[in-house]
Motif scaffolding. Sequence first.
Motif, PDB file in Angstrom:
ATOM      1  N   SER A 158     -17.502   2.076   0.606  1.00  0.00           N
ATOM      2  CA  SER A 158     -16.797   2.895  -0.055  1.00  0.00           C
ATOM      3  C   SER A 158     -15.839   2.239  -1.350  1.00  0.00           C
ATOM      4  CB  SER A 158     -15.915   3.864   0.752  1.00  0.00           C
ATOM      5  OG  SER A 158     -14.602   2.966   1.179  1.00  0.00           O
ATOM      6  N   SER A 159     -15.471   2.991  -2.215  1.00  0.00           N
ATOM      7  CA  SER A 159     -14.665   2.578  -3.462  1.00  0.00           C
ATOM      8  C   SER A 159     -13.232   1.944  -2.901  1.00  0.00           C
ATOM      9  CB  SER A 159     -14.440   3.745  -4.547  1.00  0.00           C
ATOM     10  OG  SER A 159     -15.617   3.937  -5.153  1.00  0.00           O
ATOM     11  N   LEU A 160     -12.891   2.770  -1.831  1.00  0.00           N
ATOM     12  CA  LEU A 160     -11.613   2.420  -1.298  1.00  0.00           C
ATOM     13  C   LEU A 160     -11.691   1.023  -0.739  1.00  0.00           C
ATOM     14  CD1 LEU A 160      -8.605   3.100  -0.219  1.00  0.00           C
ATOM     15  CD2 LEU A 160      -9.783   3.981   1.845  1.00  0.00           C
ATOM     16  N   HIS A 161     -12.749   0.510  -0.130  1.00  0.00           N
ATOM     17  CA  HIS A 161     -12.773  -0.551   0.411  1.00  0.00           C
ATOM     18  C   HIS A 161     -13.078  -1.724  -0.709  1.00  0.00           C
ATOM     19  CE1 HIS A 161     -13.494   1.182   4.311  1.00  0.00           C
ATOM     20  NE2 HIS A 161     -13.079   0.040   4.722  1.00  0.00           N
ATOM     21  N   ASP A 162     -13.595  -1.086  -1.835  1.00  0.00           N
ATOM     22  CA  ASP A 162     -13.969  -2.244  -2.917  1.00  0.00           C
ATOM     23  C   ASP A 162     -12.403  -2.382  -3.600  1.00  0.00           C
ATOM     24  OD1 ASP A 162     -16.708  -2.065  -2.601  1.00  0.00           O
ATOM     25  OD2 ASP A 162     -16.866  -0.392  -4.057  1.00  0.00           O
ATOM     26  N   GLU A 163     -11.713  -1.472  -3.771  1.00  0.00           N
ATOM     27  CA  GLU A 163     -10.519  -1.808  -4.236  1.00  0.00           C
ATOM     28  C   GLU A 163      -9.534  -2.573  -3.583  1.00  0.00           C
ATOM     29  OE1 GLU A 163     -10.298  -1.446  -7.387  1.00  0.00           O
ATOM     30  OE2 GLU A 163     -12.189  -0.307  -7.810  1.00  0.00           O
ATOM     31  N   TYR A 164      -9.511  -2.372  -2.153  1.00  0.00           N
ATOM     32  CA  TYR A 164      -8.639  -2.797  -1.283  1.00  0.00           C
ATOM     33  C   TYR A 164      -9.122  -4.294  -1.067  1.00  0.00           C
ATOM     34  CZ  TYR A 164      -6.997  -4.312   3.560  1.00  0.00           C
ATOM     35  OH  TYR A 164      -6.446  -4.692   4.488  1.00  0.00           O
ATOM     36  N   GLU A 165     -10.228  -4.795  -1.276  1.00  0.00           N
ATOM     37  CA  GLU A 165     -10.506  -6.125  -1.289  1.00  0.00           C
ATOM     38  C   GLU A 165     -10.323  -6.986  -2.613  1.00  0.00           C
ATOM     39  OE1 GLU A 165     -14.713  -6.698  -0.380  1.00  0.00           O
ATOM     40  OE2 GLU A 165     -14.385  -5.924   1.695  1.00  0.00           O
ATOM     41  N   LYS A 166     -10.288  -6.205  -3.768  1.00  0.00           N
ATOM     42  CA  LYS A 166      -9.556  -6.602  -4.806  1.00  0.00           C
ATOM     43  C   LYS A 166      -8.094  -6.744  -4.787  1.00  0.00           C
ATOM     44  CE  LYS A 166     -12.911  -4.330  -8.006  1.00  0.00           C
ATOM     45  NZ  LYS A 166     -13.284  -3.382  -9.083  1.00  0.00           N
ATOM     46  N   MET A 167      -7.376  -5.776  -3.967  1.00  0.00           N
ATOM     47  CA  MET A 167      -5.917  -5.823  -3.857  1.00  0.00           C
ATOM     48  C   MET A 167      -5.795  -7.306  -2.745  1.00  0.00           C
ATOM     49  SD  MET A 167      -3.085  -4.301  -4.782  1.00  0.00           S
ATOM     50  CE  MET A 167      -2.428  -5.660  -5.097  1.00  0.00           C
ATOM     51  N   LEU A 208      -2.585  -2.001  -7.801  1.00  0.00           N
ATOM     52  CA  LEU A 208      -2.028  -0.967  -6.611  1.00  0.00           C
ATOM     53  C   LEU A 208      -2.273   0.499  -7.271  1.00  0.00           C
ATOM     54  CD1 LEU A 208      -0.552  -0.993  -3.931  1.00  0.00           C
ATOM     55  CD2 LEU A 208       1.475  -1.199  -5.136  1.00  0.00           C
ATOM     56  N   GLU A 209      -2.106   0.594  -8.206  1.00  0.00           N
ATOM     57  CA  GLU A 209      -2.402   2.068  -8.948  1.00  0.00           C
ATOM     58  C   GLU A 209      -3.645   2.524  -8.698  1.00  0.00           C
ATOM     59  OE1 GLU A 209      -0.810   1.852 -12.898  1.00  0.00           O
ATOM     60  OE2 GLU A 209       1.122   2.207 -12.255  1.00  0.00           O
ATOM     61  N   ILE A 210      -4.601   1.448  -8.810  1.00  0.00           N
ATOM     62  CA  ILE A 210      -5.821   1.674  -8.839  1.00  0.00           C
ATOM     63  C   ILE A 210      -6.265   2.101  -7.349  1.00  0.00           C
ATOM     64  CG2 ILE A 210      -8.520   0.691  -9.125  1.00  0.00           C
ATOM     65  CD1 ILE A 210      -7.599  -0.832 -11.537  1.00  0.00           C
ATOM     66  N   LEU A 211      -5.903   1.131  -6.259  1.00  0.00           N
ATOM     67  CA  LEU A 211      -6.214   1.494  -4.793  1.00  0.00           C
ATOM     68  C   LEU A 211      -5.709   2.635  -4.441  1.00  0.00           C
ATOM     69  CD1 LEU A 211      -7.052   0.147  -2.351  1.00  0.00           C
ATOM     70  CD2 LEU A 211      -4.635  -0.792  -2.130  1.00  0.00           C
ATOM     71  N   ILE A 212      -4.414   3.014  -4.987  1.00  0.00           N
ATOM     72  CA  ILE A 212      -3.700   4.296  -4.521  1.00  0.00           C
ATOM     73  C   ILE A 212      -4.449   5.578  -4.999  1.00  0.00           C
ATOM     74  CG2 ILE A 212      -1.578   5.743  -4.913  1.00  0.00           C
ATOM     75  CD1 ILE A 212      -0.030   3.016  -4.395  1.00  0.00           C
ATOM     76  N   TYR A 218      -8.032   7.434   2.777  1.00  0.00           N
ATOM     77  CA  TYR A 218      -7.342   6.327   3.639  1.00  0.00           C
ATOM     78  C   TYR A 218      -6.535   7.140   4.711  1.00  0.00           C
ATOM     79  CZ  TYR A 218      -3.869   3.279   5.294  1.00  0.00           C
ATOM     80  OH  TYR A 218      -3.120   2.373   6.085  1.00  0.00           O
ATOM     81  N   HIS A 219      -7.202   7.035   5.750  1.00  0.00           N
ATOM     82  CA  HIS A 219      -6.453   7.587   6.892  1.00  0.00           C
ATOM     83  C   HIS A 219      -6.049   6.624   7.924  1.00  0.00           C
ATOM     84  CE1 HIS A 219      -5.694   9.529  10.666  1.00  0.00           C
ATOM     85  NE2 HIS A 219      -5.771  10.785  10.000  1.00  0.00           N
ATOM     86  N   VAL A 220      -4.704   6.509   8.158  1.00  0.00           N
ATOM     87  CA  VAL A 220      -3.963   5.276   8.916  1.00  0.00           C
ATOM     88  C   VAL A 220      -4.557   4.924  10.213  1.00  0.00           C
ATOM     89  CG1 VAL A 220      -1.755   4.585   9.696  1.00  0.00           C
ATOM     90  CG2 VAL A 220      -1.909   6.029   7.697  1.00  0.00           C
ATOM     91  N   ALA A 233      -0.101  -6.935   4.434  1.00  0.00           N
ATOM     92  CA  ALA A 233       0.723  -6.648   3.230  1.00  0.00           C
ATOM     93  C   ALA A 233      -0.176  -5.324   2.478  1.00  0.00           C
ATOM     94  CB  ALA A 233       0.753  -7.887   2.118  1.00  0.00           C
ATOM     95  N   VAL A 234      -1.272  -5.359   2.422  1.00  0.00           N
ATOM     96  CA  VAL A 234      -1.903  -4.262   1.510  1.00  0.00           C
ATOM     97  C   VAL A 234      -2.085  -2.978   2.555  1.00  0.00           C
ATOM     98  CG1 VAL A 234      -4.214  -3.457   0.508  1.00  0.00           C
ATOM     99  CG2 VAL A 234      -3.350  -6.089   0.424  1.00  0.00           C
ATOM    100  N   LEU A 235      -2.264  -3.128   3.712  1.00  0.00           N
ATOM    101  CA  LEU A 235      -2.218  -1.856   4.720  1.00  0.00           C
ATOM    102  C   LEU A 235      -0.567  -1.344   4.775  1.00  0.00           C
ATOM    103  CD1 LEU A 235      -4.284  -3.328   7.668  1.00  0.00           C
ATOM    104  CD2 LEU A 235      -4.909  -1.283   5.963  1.00  0.00           C
ATOM    105  N   SER A 236       0.202  -2.153   4.610  1.00  0.00           N
ATOM    106  CA  SER A 236       1.727  -1.549   4.581  1.00  0.00           C
ATOM    107  C   SER A 236       2.015  -0.902   3.405  1.00  0.00           C
ATOM    108  CB  SER A 236       2.485  -2.676   4.885  1.00  0.00           C
ATOM    109  OG  SER A 236       2.370  -3.361   6.445  1.00  0.00           O
ATOM    110  N   ALA A 237       1.435  -1.608   2.206  1.00  0.00           N
ATOM    111  CA  ALA A 237       1.729  -0.817   0.926  1.00  0.00           C
ATOM    112  C   ALA A 237       0.848   0.673   0.964  1.00  0.00           C
ATOM    113  CB  ALA A 237       0.872  -1.561  -0.144  1.00  0.00           C
ATOM    114  N   LEU A 238      -0.129   0.998   1.493  1.00  0.00           N
ATOM    115  CA  LEU A 238      -0.663   2.130   1.440  1.00  0.00           C
ATOM    116  C   LEU A 238       0.041   2.980   2.433  1.00  0.00           C
ATOM    117  CD1 LEU A 238      -4.743   0.818   1.578  1.00  0.00           C
ATOM    118  CD2 LEU A 238      -3.384   2.195  -0.300  1.00  0.00           C
ATOM    119  N   THR A 239       0.168   2.405   3.676  1.00  0.00           N
ATOM    120  CA  THR A 239       0.936   3.359   4.453  1.00  0.00           C
ATOM    121  C   THR A 239       2.259   3.656   4.114  1.00  0.00           C
ATOM    122  OG1 THR A 239      -0.366   2.492   6.445  1.00  0.00           O
ATOM    123  CG2 THR A 239       1.758   3.561   7.017  1.00  0.00           C
ATOM    124  N   SER A 240       3.114   2.717   3.597  1.00  0.00           N
ATOM    125  CA  SER A 240       4.299   3.013   3.090  1.00  0.00           C
ATOM    126  C   SER A 240       4.406   4.105   1.953  1.00  0.00           C
ATOM    127  CB  SER A 240       4.998   1.774   2.418  1.00  0.00           C
ATOM    128  OG  SER A 240       5.439   0.869   3.675  1.00  0.00           O
TER     129      SER A 240
END
Length: 368
Positions: free
Chosen positions: A92-101, A126-130, A136-138, A156-163
């Motif tokens: 998914s695009s989410l995974h692509d942007e996650y890896e860039k982050m 971070l804005e692109i990822l969000i 994203y489901h926790v 760090a990245v997962l905590s950013a998304l979840t926060s």
Amino acid sequence: MPSIAVGELKPGSKIIKDVITPLGGTLFSKGKVILPRDLEILQAFLVQQVEIEGSEVEGKTPEPPKAVATAGAIAHKPGTIINESLLAKSNSSLHDEYEKMLMLIKKSYRSVAAAPLPILELRSQLEILISHLKDYHVLKFAPRTIHDIDYNYHNAVLSALTSYKIAQWCGYPQKDWMQAAFAGLLHDIGNVKVDISLLQKPESLSSEEIEEVRRHTTYGYQLLRNVTAINEGVRLAALQHHEKIDGTGYPLRLEGSQIHDYAKIVAVADIFHAMTLKRAYREAQSPYLVLEQILTESFGKLDPVIVQVFIQKTTELYNGTRIRLSDGRHGEIIFTDRSNLTRPMVQIEGSIVNLAVERELYIQEIIA
């Protein structure tokens, strides 16, 4: 049509009034078409009667809906439909942007002691990822690959998304959402000044080693002190995310209202991901057991309102969600009681397992 006894109910019937359990919970909502498995569920909840829509053709029993492999889904075996998008979720695009982050935060952490933090670049990514947060489901999301040495960056990245999600769920103003995400992203940046062998040591740490690891909170605040484009709450989250409501945390033994809201949010996100990510010396833990532990921590340790909202929102899974139990059996969630959010009822090979009763079992993994 008047109420009909559950024993006379046929698959294909359409419910015209919410079905309420004897304990007051909504079992099925108005408009649901009864499937064969639903008959057993109704009986298990001791429901006596339901109100259904009359047949258009007198004496003809409506046929149950057939399983059709619609766009985005594929047939796995007779009677089973698997969402193709879930099978392909790692592409998914989410995974692509996650890896860039992930790559960017890794580079930023490694250079922060010698060079300014590239805060604008971090914010942009971070804005692109969000922007992909809807995917994203926790409880469901998993990185494509995790190397032991990269644990801190994934956290760090997962905590950013979840926060970010927690800030939304708890009703904080929109201006706080991105700052809460930054707080999650940078909360452990002080670990760059801690001996990596201590962070990855599988054996118990000595008292001196524990004190050194705990210094990552003050190191983090110092590293972020002069960074622009983040607010003081982000810096305080790095300093305070291990503080506890009852004053037993560190480094300053702060209590309740003395702890910044971002730190309270990040504390929940950090604990969840720290325990559900695989470590060099420990396997990943069941997200449901971790939620139960977080709930226990809400009594004096974590902010109880944030914890309640977090558990309520993360366990909002549709009935039919496929899972794997701790004993290896596969099944699907059929009902979640609001008083036992982490222990729903699951159907396995035609039988119903109530995890609120069978406490030795728990959901090990969400499959789809």
